[in-house]
Write a protein that holds these residues in place. Structure first.
Motif: not given
Lengths: 65, 175
Positions: B131, B108-111, B113-118, A5-8, A3, A23-26, A35
């Motif tokens: 993350v 908090v772990p969560d699959v 949503t995206p891991s990170a926002t830029l 999350k993969e690190k960006v 569970m 897996n990131f959002r810009l 995403t």
């Protein structure tokens, strides 16, 4: 199932852009809200003409840090 | 956690708290309300520059809780006393050493949503939350925090991180 999350991954390319992988959002003005898993390269030299993305300008201007 | 660089400012109604150690130069405060948050001025926070309601609105947008606010009737005795101690030289978002932000909360772990926002800040840095790890070309991890900001103007003195220089040099997104 894992569970965590993969690190960006943000790779600081010396004298060049920031490579973003994972897996990131810009989010930004005039950017499509996307995403994705694709790699992107973000300008760090300040000179790109397609900001926020890199267009190779750093090579021309000799971006040194 | 208390830090000798922390400051607080009041207009008699609310008090705004400034914790330099948490600031990542997202620049939200002074882009939104330069009348109150002006890093070029001392003190850099002028509580008489805008109505209380507006100050609260902008403080609530600070992404790192470097800025927080409280109603004066809710202040602790220590905080009330500190109202009168704001005489020392203060740091502003532009004079801070970069890299002071401490990790605060576990992510908090969560699959889903995206891991990170830029976030590409207009005429400013890339604010990264979530993350992630910042690595150099050899794959060596440079920084692992829940939040950071990466320079986009090319002129920071704390590369690859933002140090507020973009504002001094008038960096713009215009192409």
């Amino acid at each position: 199932m894992n569970m965590e999350k993969e690190k960006v991954r943000l790779e600081v390319i010396k004298g060049g852009p920031l490579r973003v992988q994972g897996n990131f959002r810009l989010v930004g003005k005039d950017l499509p809200d996307g995403t994705g898993e694709t790699d992107i390269y973000l300008c760090r030299c300040g000179g790109s003409s397609r900001k926020p993305f890199c267009d190779g300008t750093h090579k021309r201007t000799g971006f040194a840090e | 956690m208390s830090d000798s660089r922390d400051r607080q400012y009041t207009n008699g109604e609310i008090t705004v708290f400034w914790k330099p150690a948490k600031c990542i130069h997202a620049t939200t405060c002074f882009r939104e309300l330069i009348e109150v948050f002006n890093p070029g001025r001392r003190p850099w926070v002028n509580m008489n520059g805008a109505p209380t309601r507006r100050i609260i609105e902008v403080v609530n947008k600070c992404p790192t809780q470097a800025l927080e606010w409280k109603r004066n009737e809710d202040l602790s005795p220590e905080e009330q006393e500190a109202q009168f101690l704001n005489t020392k030289e203060e740091l502003t978002p532009e004079t801070l050493p970069q890299g002071a932000a401490e990790p605060e909360n576990e992510v908090v772990p969560d699959v889903q949503t995206p891991s990170a926002t830029l976030k590409i800040m207009p005429d400013g840095p890339i604010v990264v939350e979530g993350v992630f790890s910042v690595v150099d070309g050899d794959g060596t991890t440079l920084r692992q925090t829940p939040m950071t900001s990466i320079c986009r103007c090319g002129k920071s003195h704390s590369m690859p991180y933002c140090d507020g220089t973009h504002r001094k040099i008038g960096f713009t997104d215009e192409k």
